[in-house]
Design an enzyme around this catalytic site. Structure first.
Site, PDB file in Angstrom:
ATOM      1  NE  ARG A 124      -0.419   1.345   4.688  1.00 51.27           N
ATOM      2  CZ  ARG A 124      -0.847   0.798   6.494  1.00 51.27           C
ATOM      3  NH1 ARG A 124      -1.413  -0.474   6.036  1.00 51.27           N
ATOM      4  NH2 ARG A 124       0.323   1.054   6.505  1.00 51.27           N
ATOM      5  N   GLY A 125      -0.358   2.093  -0.253  1.00 52.28           N
ATOM      6  CA  GLY A 125       0.923   4.137   0.308  1.00 52.28           C
ATOM      7  C   GLY A 125       1.704   3.862  -1.299  1.00 52.28           C
ATOM      8  CG  ASP A 131       3.666  -4.980   3.234  1.00 48.71           C
ATOM      9  OD1 ASP A 131       3.534  -5.258   4.860  1.00 48.71           O
ATOM     10  OD2 ASP A 131       3.416  -3.464   2.864  1.00 48.71           O
ATOM     11  N   GLY A 166       8.201   1.160   6.285  1.00 48.66           N
ATOM     12  CA  GLY A 166       8.774   1.650   7.154  1.00 48.66           C
ATOM     13  C   GLY A 166       7.675   2.125   8.746  1.00 48.66           C
ATOM     14  CE1 TYR A 171       9.073   7.151   9.725  1.00 43.75           C
ATOM     15  CE2 TYR A 171       9.630   9.652   9.814  1.00 43.75           C
ATOM     16  CZ  TYR A 171       8.924   8.437   9.121  1.00 43.75           C
ATOM     17  OH  TYR A 171       8.351   8.257   8.157  1.00 43.75           O
ATOM     18  CB  THR A 184      -0.038   7.641   2.567  1.00 43.92           C
ATOM     19  OG1 THR A 184       1.246   8.338   3.510  1.00 43.92           O
ATOM     20  CG2 THR A 184       1.008   7.977   1.576  1.00 43.92           C
TER      21      THR A 184
HETATM   22  P1  NAD Z   1       2.389   3.079   4.709  1.00 41.19           P
HETATM   23  O1  NAD Z   1       2.065   2.477   6.312  1.00 41.19           O
HETATM   24  O2  NAD Z   1       0.944   3.228   4.040  1.00 41.19           O
HETATM   25  O3  NAD Z   1       2.970   1.912   4.009  1.00 41.19           O
HETATM   26  C1  NAD Z   1       4.118   0.949   4.563  1.00 41.19           C
HETATM   27  C2  NAD Z   1       4.196  -0.148   4.302  1.00 41.19           C
HETATM   28  O4  NAD Z   1       5.305  -1.105   4.360  1.00 41.19           O
HETATM   29  C3  NAD Z   1       2.677  -0.703   4.895  1.00 41.19           C
HETATM   30  O5  NAD Z   1       1.972  -1.751   3.712  1.00 41.19           O
HETATM   31  C4  NAD Z   1       3.618  -1.887   5.665  1.00 41.19           C
HETATM   32  O6  NAD Z   1       2.558  -3.168   5.964  1.00 41.19           O
HETATM   33  C5  NAD Z   1       5.145  -2.313   5.816  1.00 41.19           C
HETATM   34  N1  NAD Z   1       5.983  -2.792   5.783  1.00 41.19           N
HETATM   35  C6  NAD Z   1       5.677  -2.119   7.629  1.00 41.19           C
HETATM   36  N2  NAD Z   1       6.631  -3.027   8.369  1.00 41.19           N
HETATM   37  C7  NAD Z   1       7.498  -3.621   7.375  1.00 41.19           C
HETATM   38  C8  NAD Z   1       7.791  -4.903   8.229  1.00 41.19           C
HETATM   39  N3  NAD Z   1       9.020  -5.991   8.940  1.00 41.19           N
HETATM   40  N4  NAD Z   1       8.183  -5.849   6.722  1.00 41.19           N
HETATM   41  C9  NAD Z   1       8.031  -5.524   5.270  1.00 41.19           C
HETATM   42  N5  NAD Z   1       6.845  -4.264   5.662  1.00 41.19           N
HETATM   43  C10 NAD Z   1       6.462  -3.755   6.348  1.00 41.19           C
HETATM   44  O7  NAD Z   1       3.325   4.538   4.372  1.00 41.19           O
HETATM   45  P2  NAD Z   1       4.115   5.313   3.011  1.00 41.19           P
HETATM   46  O8  NAD Z   1       3.557   6.631   4.264  1.00 41.19           O
HETATM   47  O9  NAD Z   1       3.087   4.310   2.622  1.00 41.19           O
HETATM   48  O10 NAD Z   1       5.460   4.666   4.003  1.00 41.19           O
HETATM   49  C11 NAD Z   1       6.186   4.839   3.157  1.00 41.19           C
HETATM   50  C12 NAD Z   1       7.664   4.973   3.691  1.00 41.19           C
HETATM   51  O11 NAD Z   1       8.055   6.167   2.996  1.00 41.19           O
HETATM   52  C13 NAD Z   1       8.268   4.567   5.189  1.00 41.19           C
HETATM   53  O12 NAD Z   1       9.937   4.195   4.755  1.00 41.19           O
HETATM   54  C14 NAD Z   1       8.653   6.179   5.430  1.00 41.19           C
HETATM   55  O13 NAD Z   1       8.650   6.106   6.438  1.00 41.19           O
HETATM   56  C15 NAD Z   1       8.729   6.793   4.376  1.00 41.19           C
HETATM   57  N6  NAD Z   1       8.256   8.734   4.513  1.00 41.19           N
HETATM   58  C16 NAD Z   1       6.679   8.286   4.377  1.00 41.19           C
HETATM   59  C17 NAD Z   1       6.163   9.645   4.433  1.00 41.19           C
HETATM   60  C18 NAD Z   1       4.621   9.921   4.261  1.00 41.19           C
HETATM   61  O14 NAD Z   1       4.318  11.308   3.925  1.00 41.19           O
HETATM   62  N7  NAD Z   1       4.278   9.548   3.717  1.00 41.19           N
HETATM   63  C19 NAD Z   1       7.282  10.689   4.651  1.00 41.19           C
HETATM   64  C20 NAD Z   1       8.034  10.565   4.625  1.00 41.19           C
HETATM   65  C21 NAD Z   1       8.928   8.899   4.698  1.00 41.19           C
END
Ligand code: NAD
Length: 438
Positions: A210-211, A231, A280, A343, A379
């Site tokens: 997702r995301g 995932d 993450g 984080y 997201t």
């Molecule tokens: P999200 O929570 O929507 O998706 C994260 C995905 O990672 C999920 O599908 C989850 O099941 C998977 N995941 C979590 N732990 C896991 C594990 N141990 N093994 C395998 N999969 C695992 O998050 P997102 O918003 O899509 O973020 C994606 C990345 O971008 C992350 O690293 C996040 O820190 C980074 N990020 C996001 C934002 C934002 O604004 N959304 C900003 C900065 C950085």
């Protein structure tokens, strides 16, 4: 959680009212789509100071039609070659070149400034070239209208072609105020279909159910890659559905497993070309209230597992020469964020990993290592942020809006491109030039 303010300012009364009140004016960004894959106008090439770059043949291949007379019309892109700026006098050429045309750049247009590496033996050249950074970032903050301004430091125009193609296209809609060094030894670039640069390549994306991860998987598949959607077991159904739609495979695995790297290697006997560390998590609390478990779970997913799997896949030789590693940092790792010591530490750790490993991975394995650092991306993670903090996150950047997962995905696809071999050790923010950590 839709951005209602952005929708409102897209209407005539909304524009009128917000302008009268002096409120932010986000523009609807032109993003890549099959119907509108290129910028809507010509590219104006400009020069400040003497230049030794052989730029013309490269610009001719980057997308927009090059037109040296476009300043009189409405250029959709301006490329200013400032590699020859060596002192404060030649720096004046930057003002002379851009001042007359900056007003005419089309909405969602691009300004790309080309600079040279800083010469440690010449403090006048270093001062003038570093000045380009402050110039670029300041112009990005004032230009408005969905326009972006970025600085690329290079010595060889050919090695920067994929980077220019990205920055001079709608794919980089949410990348602004960035300084990107394209200075690594590029290595041979295999001929590729420009529409499908990843054809014949295998890409694995962690946290891709997702995301942002799902958008990365989709974009890499669009570019021709065979994708592996990794995932956790709880997300297996979504992972499988996405993999089926993209013609790839799903891999159910918790990336924190001690043997995750070995299991990925076993799954990919034919090798891997693109490894995207996207999985993450956040477990926010101020340090004073943070139990050790919240600290360690975030550090384990966001950093330790990235280090472990990277080490294992390089050691096993799973990542083939010409491979690409793209890790995910965050502006919280650059600027810090209250409630996110865990984080922020994990994402700053990614920056350290990239900077240290990149030169060695390229020299020893022919693999580049870069990071994307998303800002506020729409997201599920950011939908959970309290309303006022969410609104501040959306507006506190030069484009006055949040990014979309596809913005991070397009940036990842550029870094994953076989033609991006000269881009190494970079941390590229996808944040609309966020004021945090600027
Ligand atoms: P999200 O929570 O929507 O998706 C994260 C995905 O990672 C999920 O599908 C989850 O099941 C998977 N995941 C979590 N732990 C896991 C594990 N141990 N093994 C395998 N999969 C695992 O998050 P997102 O918003 O899509 O973020 C994606 C990345 O971008 C992350 O690293 C996040 O820190 C980074 N990020 C996001 C934002 C934002 O604004 N959304 C900003 C900065 C950085």
């Amino acid at each position: 959680m839709p951005d209602r303010y952005l929708s409102f300012t897209g209407t005539a009364p909304g524009r009128f009212l917000t302008r009268r009140l002096g409120l932010p004016q986000p523009a609807a960004l032109h993003r890549w789509s099959p119907d509108r894959p290129a910028l809507d106008g010509p590219l104006l090439p400009l020069t400040a100071g003497p230049s030794a770059l052989d730029l013309a043949p490269v610009l001719a291949r980057t997308g927009p039609a090059v037109d040296p007379a476009a300043g009189a019309a409405r250029p959709a892109a301006v490329v200013l070659d400032a590699t020859g700026v060596r002192d404060v006098d030649t720096l004046a050429g930057v003002h002379a070149a851009l001042h007359p045309v900056v007003r005419s750049v089309a909405p969602s247009g691009r300004i790309v400034v080309l600079g040279a590496p800083l010469d440690p033996a010449d403090h006048h050249q270093s001062a003038a070239q570093q000045a380009l950074e402050g110039f670029t970032r300041s112009l990005g903050k004032e230009i408005g209208g969905g326009r972006t301004v970025n600085l690329v430091r290079l010595t060889d125009a050919g090695a920067a072609e994929s980077t220019l193609r990205f920055l001079l296209s709608p794919r980089s809609a949410y990348v602004s105020g960035q300084v990107i060094d394209v200075l690594a030894a590029a290595g041979p670039v295999p001929p590729a279909d420009p529409g499908r640069p990843l054809a014949g390549r295998t890409a694995l994306v962690t946290g891709a159910a997702r995301g942002i991860g799902a958008a990365v998987a989709e974009t890499l598949a669009r570019d021709g890659a065979r994708v592996v959607v990794l995932d956790v077991p709880q997300a297996a159904q979504d992972a499988r559905r996405l993999a089926d739609r993209l013609g790839g495979t799903a891999l159910t695995l918790d990336i924190t497993a001690a043997d995750a790297g070995e299991r990925i290697a076993a799954e990919l006997p034919g090798g891997l070309d693109v490894l995207v560390h996207n999985a993450g998590v956040t477990r926010d609390r101020r340090l004073v209230n943070m139990p050790a478990e919240r600290w360690s779970s975030v550090l384990d997913v966001n950093l330790a597992s990235v280090l472990r799997t990277t080490d294992a896949l390089l050691a096993e030789g799973t990542l083939r020469p010409g491979g690409r590693i793209v890790a995910t940092a965050s502006i919280a790792g650059l600027a810090g964020n209250a409630g996110q010591t865990n984080y922020g530490a994990s994402k700053a750790g990614i920056v350290g990993l990239v900077r240290s490993l990149a030169p060695r991975a390229l020299a020893e394995h022919g693999v580049t290592v870069n990071a994307v650092a998303p800002g506020f991306i729409e997201t599920r993670m950011t939908a959970a942020v309290p309303l006022f903090i969410r609104e501040a996150g959306r507006r506190m950047n030069s484009l006055a809006q949040g990014g979309l997962p596809v913005d991070v995905a397009e940036t990842t696809a550029w870094l994953a491109d076989p033609a991006s071999g000269a881009v190494n050790g970079q941390v590229v923010r996808v944040c609309g030039q966020s004021l945090l950590g600027a």
